[in-house]
Design an enzyme around this catalytic site. Structure first.
Site, PDB file in Angstrom:
ATOM      1  CE  LYS A 234       8.582   2.390  -7.352  1.00  0.00           C
ATOM      2  NZ  LYS A 234       8.063   2.749  -8.670  1.00  0.00           N
TER       3      LYS A 234
HETATM    4  C1  E4P Z   1      10.148   2.118 -11.317  1.00  0.00           C
HETATM    5  O1  E4P Z   1      10.039   1.812 -10.157  1.00  0.00           O
HETATM    6  C2  E4P Z   1       9.945   3.483 -11.825  1.00  0.00           C
HETATM    7  O2  E4P Z   1       8.720   3.984 -11.419  1.00  0.00           O
HETATM    8  C3  E4P Z   1      10.102   3.520 -13.298  1.00  0.00           C
HETATM    9  O3  E4P Z   1      11.194   2.718 -13.675  1.00  0.00           O
HETATM   10  C4  E4P Z   1      10.174   4.904 -13.890  1.00  0.00           C
HETATM   11  O4  E4P Z   1      10.455   4.804 -15.250  1.00  0.00           O
HETATM   12  P1  E4P Z   1      10.301   6.031 -16.275  1.00  0.00           P
HETATM   13  O5  E4P Z   1      11.389   7.000 -16.017  1.00  0.00           O
HETATM   14  O6  E4P Z   1      10.416   5.402 -17.629  1.00  0.00           O
HETATM   15  O7  E4P Z   1       8.936   6.607 -16.015  1.00  0.00           O
END
Ligand code: E4P
Length: 217
Positions: free
Chosen positions: A83
């Protein structure tokens, strides 16, 4: 639509995986910190449970550092998807990781322009953060719709991964728009199963079954 779980909690992942409905997992440094787990070790533990794509985030600020970190993460397990942030450096790193044959999920995407760059960089996934946009009074679903329209227009191969989902309707709306993947917290995954009419109907059927069960044959 693929379902990813947005958590680094092993119990949650095991419970959801046992239903056979989870295709992968997304993590980020905040989710792993919340579990008090060792970063690399936790990524491997998750990969061993889900046997699907598991996103693990780089934390360096520069492309070279992201690339080095991404290569290390990719070596941890064949399921790891690296990522990277949707920044200029993140895009540079993505191109270098993609050239190495490593799958990349570009995260923290908040605009269609960014999503266009992500696709051109060859990432496997783009992660628009819908809930965080809703939090600041922008309509997250509008971003998802724009990205899907643009990607269809050009036949980009990058998969659209709806992220930062906060409730079941986010999942349903993302599905209606044709998102390739929805990543959701365990709580939202569980909420998908619930309907009071299903519970009420099942109660009634079982009560009525009690009345006839001795006369089955
Ligand atoms: C996924 O890859 C993200 O890190 C995640 O959905 C972030 O979610 P949040 O906005 O609830 O922290």
């Amino acid at each position: 639509m693929k379902f990813f779980l947005d958590t680094a909690n092993l119990d949650e992942i095991r419970k959801a995986a046992s239903l056979g409905l989870v295709d992968g997992v997304t993590t980020n440094p905040s989710l792993i910190a919340k579990e008090g787990a060792k970063f690399y070790q936790r990524i491997v533990e998750i990969c061993e449970i889900v046997k699907g794509p598991v996103s693990a985030e780089v934390t360096s600020l520069e492309a070279d550092g992201m690339c080095r970190q991404g290569r290390d993460l990719a070596k941890l397990h064949s399921c790891v998807v690296v990522k990277t942030p949707t920044t200029k450096e993140g895009l540079k790193a993505t191109r270098c990781l993609v050239a190495d044959g490593i799958k990349v999920n570009m995260t923290l995407c908040f605009s269609p322009a960014q999503a266009l760059l992500v696709a051109k960089a060859g990432a496997t996934y783009v992660s628009p953060f819908l809930g965080r946009l809703d939090d600041v009074s922008h309509v997250g679903m509008d971003l998802l719709r724009d990205i899907i329209t643009i990607y269809h227009q050009y036949g980009f191969k990058t998969q659209v991964l709806a992220a930062s989902l906060r409730h079941p309707l986010h999942v349903v709306e993302a599905a209606k728009l044709g998102a390739d993947v929805a990543t959701m917290p365990f709580k939202v995954f569980e909420q998908l199963f619930n309907h009071p009419l299903t519970d009420r109907g099942q109660d009634q059927f079982l009560k009525d079954w009690e009345k006839v069960k001795d006369q089955v044959l």
